[in-house]
Design an enzyme around this catalytic site. Structure first.
Site, PDB file in Angstrom:
ATOM      1  N   SER A 130      32.543  -1.120  26.439  1.00 26.72           N
ATOM      2  CA  SER A 130      33.063  -0.658  27.730  1.00 26.72           C
ATOM      3  C   SER A 130      34.120   0.432  27.561  1.00 26.72           C
ATOM      4  O   SER A 130      34.868   0.453  26.585  1.00 26.72           O
ATOM      5  CB  SER A 130      33.704  -1.823  28.493  1.00 26.72           C
ATOM      6  OG  SER A 130      32.729  -2.753  28.864  1.00 26.72           O
ATOM      7  N   GLU A 246      20.225 -15.546  23.387  1.00 25.02           N
ATOM      8  CA  GLU A 246      21.631 -15.898  23.632  1.00 25.02           C
ATOM      9  C   GLU A 246      22.023 -15.733  25.098  1.00 25.02           C
ATOM     10  O   GLU A 246      23.028 -16.288  25.535  1.00 25.02           O
ATOM     11  CB  GLU A 246      22.570 -15.051  22.766  1.00 25.02           C
ATOM     12  CG  GLU A 246      22.675 -15.514  21.323  1.00 25.02           C
ATOM     13  CD  GLU A 246      21.556 -14.975  20.458  1.00 25.02           C
ATOM     14  OE1 GLU A 246      20.646 -14.301  21.001  1.00 25.02           O
ATOM     15  OE2 GLU A 246      21.577 -15.236  19.246  1.00 25.02           O
ATOM     16  N   SER A 370      28.495  -8.190  35.465  1.00 25.29           N
ATOM     17  CA  SER A 370      29.060  -8.876  36.631  1.00 25.29           C
ATOM     18  C   SER A 370      27.943  -9.531  37.439  1.00 25.29           C
ATOM     19  O   SER A 370      26.771  -9.170  37.310  1.00 25.29           O
ATOM     20  CB  SER A 370      29.798  -7.874  37.521  1.00 25.29           C
ATOM     21  OG  SER A 370      28.862  -7.070  38.207  1.00 25.29           O
TER      22      SER A 370
END
Lengths: 387, 374
Positions: A130, A246, A370
């Site tokens: 990020s 995962e 998100s």
């Protein structure tokens, strides 16, 4: 290093018993059910090294690289027992991210050099993805790497880099070209030694006033060419490919399950179960957790049967993180007048970290994509809705 | 949409699903719903006979009672498929509930009812609830070779079409199940229309005489039978509602892709997309909860299966009601018309959700059973 065996040949229950017994005997009591979600390396290094010695640090890596070679089904058991016994999260970007990336796409020299140092704890990794203007829209990242002789010169900034301040290596996504029509082209994956001159790390205190994540600045940092993973400009696909099965763990019931046990503890102590209104709200939360278990099982079963997860697994992440929030909100409600204290609340059965959980529960709905991004993934990838 | 994902080694479940799809091509659920409702009927005899022919009635009856001896997985898949196709005959009551009761009974009358139930010739409706839905046995008095029954029953399915009722009665603190023909003297039946286009009955029994051999079960066996019937039917209702939830979100997604406003499909708007995703997620959770309950019950009836079934009925009920209600909204004004099928799904969802316990009540039962408060 301990001898490995073919763990996948055992039944889930056999493996669970063997794994749990050793973990319970070896994970130090003072590290169980830590208040901190992301302890620093030094705080949990004893546990890290014990796992490494036993050969159980890296559940998924193939055994030839020093891992346990667990298939997805056994990995789920590993993670479940880890959570059930309250083991602390260890700095695991080397194990979960860099290692698998190198095993899949790295050169022999990269594997030989880096993998043993992850297992020994010599290299502690963090994930440099990020940027200030590239969060949900990661492909817009701008940290640049310009070819220079035998290597690259890197300039730019990363942010929300978890545990960068206790890491000495960073897996970096950089922009190596802007020519491509798609922004996803021209991104490269690099392995960067954080002790290189020009790397600066600045921790960012979070809502819990802990510094889990950091800013990392790159000012003319030299990275040798042999530290590029895969092809230059082709790093986007690599970065995406690493997260395979995962992704199921982002939606695991363990966080809300822990929070619900704390809510129950506080509710018993404060007499909330004699309030019909509370019992009604509690019942909804309890059943949501129960059904999350059923939904998780549905995806776990796909993995156990050797299948791969589709985009639909995102439903777990949304549900789990939002449930976690609702539980911690209810916990503060039960705390009543005490819901303004920073410290844990004492009860007859032990402390309840009501405020800690309330603050912590803001995070999972944001990280790992998100919940709004997850809904986008589901809208397009599962429901096939148009742009 | 995945729906119920259950182990299907010999393909029985897939066959059942296919048979419902074929069936609904001949008997379209929404059409049958409207016709039955408009005629003031409580059951469509033609559809019911066809269901018997398809072998769907008495699926759970053991082979020694002439049944298929199939398990709860088969019943759940059938119920889910019926929900998807909006086939709204009262199968849950007249086939599932009654079958489970009859599985715990014995004797000639029991055999007659079981046989007729499977063939579709006897419409056997359970009568056991009071106004609040709890068991409310009528009082029974032994008079010579006969029982005299007096009292009132609510929420009885197919009250006009039924040929026989299985009545819960009580004498001297002992519960019993009694077979009662519709023609019995002293039996008065009033009916009222329901939201899902059928009718429920109120049975008033005033000194109704039945012969001793109408006694199907007595004592602790009745408790066991009633408990199993309620539990199993709840699970079947959950499966049916999971089917409704899945069908409703499928239809609504399809509509959102088709319907154009502002020059674009409304399904391209983010606010609509996220609502659809949340609806889809609820349907997925409903299916997962039902699968969990089916598998837990397959391992035996115990505390774990009780919890799983309470959870499944609560989850599927809430999902079906929430999804269909929001689906109406996303269909706009069309959704508010009787001509649009989505409203029928909503009505059926609300009716099934209200049957054998609403989510709030089931959740409270769940946490009481777990005993976390202590």
């Amino acid at each position: 290093m301990a001898q490995q065996q073919d763990w996948n040949a055992l039944s889930d229950e056999e493996f669970r018993a063997i794994f749990a017994e050793w973990v319970d005997a070896n994970c130090p009591a003072e590290l169980r059910f830590m208040r901190k979600q992301r302890p620093l390396f030094d705080e949990v290094s004893v546990w890290y090294h014990r796992l490494a010695e036993k050969g159980w640090l890296s559940p998924v890596w193939p055994q030839e690289y020093g891992g346990m070679g667990l298939d997805a089904g056994k990995h789920i058991v590993y993670v479940e027992e880890w959570a059930r016994l309250g083991c602390p999260r260890i700095p695991d970007h080397g194990i979960g991210l860099t290692g698998p990336l190198l095993i899949q796409y790295g050169t022999q020299a990269q594997k030989d050099f880096f993998l043993p140092k992850i297992l020994s704890g010599e290299h502690v990794w963090c994930q440099g993805y990020s940027e200030p203007n590239a969060g949900s829209d990661l492909a817009s990242l701008r940290t640049s790497a310009v070819a220079d002789g035998d290597g690259f010169i890197v300039n730019g900034q990363k942010i929300w880099t978890t545990l960068a301040h206790c890491a000495n290596w960073i897996l970096l996504l950089v922009r190596t070209s802007n020519d491509g029509k798609k922004r996803q082209n021209g991104i490269t994956v690099m392995l960067v030694d954080m002790t290189t001159p020009g790397v600066t790390v600045r921790p960012i205190p979070n809502l819990r006033l802990e510094a889990d994540f950091c800013e990392v600045f790159f000012d003319n940092v030299y990275v040798p060419s042999e530290n590029v993973v895969g092809e230059v400009d082709q790093g986007w696909a690599l970065a995406k490919a690493v997260l395979g099965h995962e992704r199921i763990f982002l939606g695991a019931p363990s966080r809300p399950a822990y929070a619900l046990r704390r809510l129950e503890r506080l509710a018993r102590d404060r007499g909330a179960f004699s309030d019909a209104g509370f019992v009604s709200r509690y019942a909804r939360l309890r059943l949501d957790l129960f059904d999350l278990g059923s939904a998780f099982e549905r995806f776990a079963r796909v993995l156990r049967a050797g299948g791969t997860l589709g985009p639909d697994v995102s439903v777990l992440k949304i549900f789990s993180s939002e449930l976690y929030q609702r539980i911690t909100e209810e916990t503060l409600s039960v705390a009543g007048e005490e819901a303004r204290y920073w410290d844990d609340l004492p009860t007859g059965e032990g402390d309840v970290d009501a405020m800690n959980l309330y603050l912590d529960s803001r995070a999972p709905a944001i990280f790992g994509g998100s919940n709004e991004i997850q809904r986008e993934v589901l809208a397009k990838g599962v429901l096939g809705l148009p742009r | 949409m995945n729906g119920l994902i259950l182990d299907d080694p010999d393909g029985t479940l897939e066959m059942l699903r296919d048979s419902v799809v074929g069936f609904s091509a001949r008997h379209a659920g929404p059409d049958v719903f409207r016709a039955r409702r408009d005629n003031g009927g409580d059951l469509d005899r033609e559809v019911w006979s066809a269901m018997a022919e398809a072998g769907w009635l008495g699926l759970l009856l053991p082979e020694d009672k002439g049944g298929a001896g199939l398990g709860i997985a088969e019943q759940a898949v059938l119920s889910e498929a019926l929900g998807r196709a909006l086939l709204t005959e009262p199968l849950a009551q007249l086939s599932i509930f009654s079958s489970v009761l009859l599985s715990h009974c014995s004797g000639g009358e029991c055999a007659r009812l079981a046989e007729g139930l499977i063939a579709g010739t006897a419409l056997v409706s359970p009568a056991w609830q009071g106004r609040d839905g709890a068991a409310a046995p009528v009082s029974a008095r032994k008079v010579g070779e006969e029982f005299s029954l007096s009292g009132e029953m609510r929420h009885v399915s197919a009250p006009t079409s039924a040929t026989d009722f299985i009545v819960l009665a009580e004498a001297d603190g002992k519960q019993m199940l009694v077979s009662l023909p519709v023609s019995a003297e002293g039996l008065r039946i009033e009916t009222a229309p329901t939201l899902d286009g059928t009718r429920l009955g109120r049975l008033s029994l005033a000194d109704v005489k039945v012969k001793e051999d109408a006694l199907l079960a007595i004592g602790s066996e009745v408790d066991v039978a009633m408990d199993a019937a309620v539990t199993t039917t709840r699970l079947a209702l959950a499966a049916e509602m999971a089917g409704i939830a899945t069908a409703a979100i499928e239809r609504t997604v399809a509509y959102a892709k088709e319907r154009v406003q502002f020059g674009k499909a409304i399904g391209s708007f983010q606010v609509v997309q996220h609502r659809l995703v949340d609806m889809w997620g609820e349907a997925e959770f409903a299916s997962a909860a039902v699968v969990n309950a089916v598998e837990t019950l397959s391992e035996g009836q115990n505390n774990a299966s009780r919890l799983a079934i309470l959870a499944a009925k609560a989850r599927a009920g809430e999902a079906a009601v929430n999804i269909t209600r929001r689906a109406i909204h996303l269909h706009g004004a069309m959704g508010f018309t009787d001509a649009c099928d989505i409203g029928l799904f909503m009505k059926r969802a609300v009716a099934l959700n209200a049957t054998l316990g609403q989510p709030e009540e089931l959740r409270l039962q769940f946490v009481a059973l777990e005993g976390v408060a202590a």
